[in-house]
Scaffold this active site. Structure first.
Site, PDB file in Angstrom:
ATOM      1  CB  CYS A  48      76.812  56.456  85.221  1.00 60.03           C
ATOM      2  SG  CYS A  48      78.214  55.900  86.177  1.00 60.03           S
ATOM      3  CB  CYS A  51      79.724  53.705  82.514  1.00 58.63           C
ATOM      4  SG  CYS A  51      78.104  53.610  83.062  1.00 58.63           S
ATOM      5  CB  CYS A  96      76.343  52.788  87.833  1.00 60.52           C
ATOM      6  SG  CYS A  96      76.165  52.366  86.128  1.00 60.52           S
ATOM      7  CB  CYS A  99      80.398  51.082  85.185  1.00 61.71           C
ATOM      8  SG  CYS A  99      79.956  52.558  86.284  1.00 61.71           S
ATOM      9  CB  CYS A 119      70.349  59.999  99.725  1.00 64.20           C
ATOM     10  SG  CYS A 119      71.167  61.466 100.442  1.00 64.20           S
TER      11      CYS A 119
HETATM   12 ZN   LIG Z   1      78.114  53.550  85.441  1.00 65.02          ZN
END
Ligand SMILES: [Zn+2]
Length: 129
Positions: A48, A51, A96, A99, A119
C-alpha cells in the site's frame, strides 16, 4: 452515508501527491496505460502506497490488457472489499484494510484459480523488490 468531497485538514493531503491523493483518498481512477506497474513483470510484493501494508504478490499478477495492474488474488486479507454504486454501476471496491486507501475494483472475470480480477491503480501501489 454521504462522504464530503474535500475533507478539511486531511493529513494525507500533505503526504501524497495530488494524483496519489485523488486515487487513494478520493477514490479516483488513473487513466489506463499511464501507471508504472500495468505491464511490470518485476518480482516482488506490492505494498500500500499510504501505509506499507503488503497487498499483492507479483506471483498473482497477470496481464489483463486493461491498462491497470491486475491480480487474481490479494495477500491474506489485507485487502477488503465494499459495494460501490457510484457512476450508476454496481461494482466491488477494493480497499486497503489497514488504512482504508482506495485501490481499485474487483471483478469476477479473472483467471483460475480464483476467477477474480483485482483491477488496481498503479498509483495506489509501491513495489518492494
Ligand atoms: Zn494502506
Amino acid at each position: 452515508m454521504r462522504e464530503s468531497l474535500e475533507p478539511q485538514n486531511d493529513p494525507w493531503k500533505d503526504k501524497l501527491t495530488s494524483d496519489q491523493y485523488f486515487v487513494c483518498r478520493m477514490k479516483g481512477t488513473e487513466p489506463p496505460f499511464t501507471g508504472i506497474y500495468h505491464d511490470s513483470k518485476e518480482k516482488g510484493v506490492y505494498n500500500c502506497l499510504c501505509c506499507g501494508a503488503k497487498l499483492f504478490s507479483s506471483d498473482t499478477k497477470f496481464d489483463s490488457g486493461t491498462g491497470w495492474p491486475s491480480f487474481w488474488e490479494s495477500i491474506s486479507d489485507n485487502v477488503t472489499t465494499k459495494e460501490d454504486t457510484s457512476h450508476g454501476m454496481l461494482r466491488v471496491e477494493a480497499l486497503c484494510k489497514n488504512c482504508g486507501a482506495h485501490l481499485g475494483h474487483v471483478f469476477d472475470d479473472g483467471p483460475n484459480p480464483t476467477g477474480l480480477r483485482y483491477c488496481i491503480n498503479s498509483v495506489s501501489l509501491k513495489l518492494e523488490k
